[in-house]
Design an enzyme around this catalytic site. Sequence first.
Site, PDB file in Angstrom:
ATOM      1  CG  ASP A  47      -0.658 -22.030  71.100  1.00 12.75           C
ATOM      2  OD1 ASP A  47      -0.217 -22.611  70.088  1.00 12.75           O
ATOM      3  OD2 ASP A  47      -1.840 -21.652  71.206  1.00 12.75           O
ATOM      4  CG  ASP A  55       5.850 -27.996  66.547  1.00 13.29           C
ATOM      5  OD1 ASP A  55       4.647 -28.333  66.499  1.00 13.29           O
ATOM      6  OD2 ASP A  55       6.632 -28.146  65.593  1.00 13.29           O
ATOM      7  CE1 TYR A 148     -10.471 -31.222  65.384  1.00 10.68           C
ATOM      8  CE2 TYR A 148     -12.691 -31.807  64.638  1.00 10.68           C
ATOM      9  CZ  TYR A 148     -11.848 -31.150  65.523  1.00 10.68           C
ATOM     10  OH  TYR A 148     -12.396 -30.431  66.568  1.00 10.68           O
ATOM     11  CE  LYS A 152      -9.943 -32.540  68.571  1.00  8.92           C
ATOM     12  NZ  LYS A 152      -9.240 -31.978  69.735  1.00  8.92           N
ATOM     13  CB  THR A 183     -13.875 -18.844  66.698  1.00  7.46           C
ATOM     14  OG1 THR A 183     -13.759 -19.768  65.603  1.00  7.46           O
ATOM     15  CG2 THR A 183     -14.273 -19.593  67.968  1.00  7.46           C
TER      16      THR A 183
END
Length: 242
Positions: A47, A55, A148, A152, A183
Amino acid sequence: MNDTVTAANKRERGEQRVAVVTGGSGVIGSAIVTALREAGLNALSLDREGDVVGDLSSEESTRSAAAQVLERYGRCDVLVHCAAAFDHVVLADVDVSTWRHVQSVNVESVLWLSQAFTPGMAERGFGRLILITSNTVWMPPNPAQLPYVTSKAAELGMMRVLARTLGPSGISVTAVAPGLTDTPGSRNAYSDERFEAVVAQQALARRLVPEDTAAAVTFLASDNAAAMTGQVLCVDGGLVMR
């Protein structure tokens, strides 16, 4: 000989399996790292602020991070791709920069890491690639999630091709599709009313937590999932039934 004894013997011989979790410093990613460690793997995060820094929007940085893993840990037996870019933009406002950023982090980095790690997996006759996708592929909730959700869905296509490609070498390729998970980030983005509306549509009326995804990943990383590849597990309380 049972799996527990086999795993213990491997650890005694210095053959502890190494798991690399991209996005492993995030809430869900760190839950996965913790669960894999509890299962006996040497799990590390890749990460921006991980055990290995990289990155994933940059091919060069991603390849460099993979090289660091192999230099420092000697191997990667399990790759969990949990990192994700969530840039929101509707169709009329999509630009090349935003589109490519999401695809590079969510899709392309899987290719570069797989190129680096799967030769060693094949040599050892064991490997796991586990992609964290999303149940939004089947139920897109927001027009602004176009980049996004597309990424996916692309992960699932990649999973199926790689499962066929890598299976003969003993490498399985699977995916986990979480639903809306409780979260700090999702609580900032969604109201309690939104959470409760989603829970009301689930077959299991409970909020999802990071440990739900981590448990599915741990199963897929284990020898107990030896017969599974090319499959996606929806961890969303039964919101999406395929």
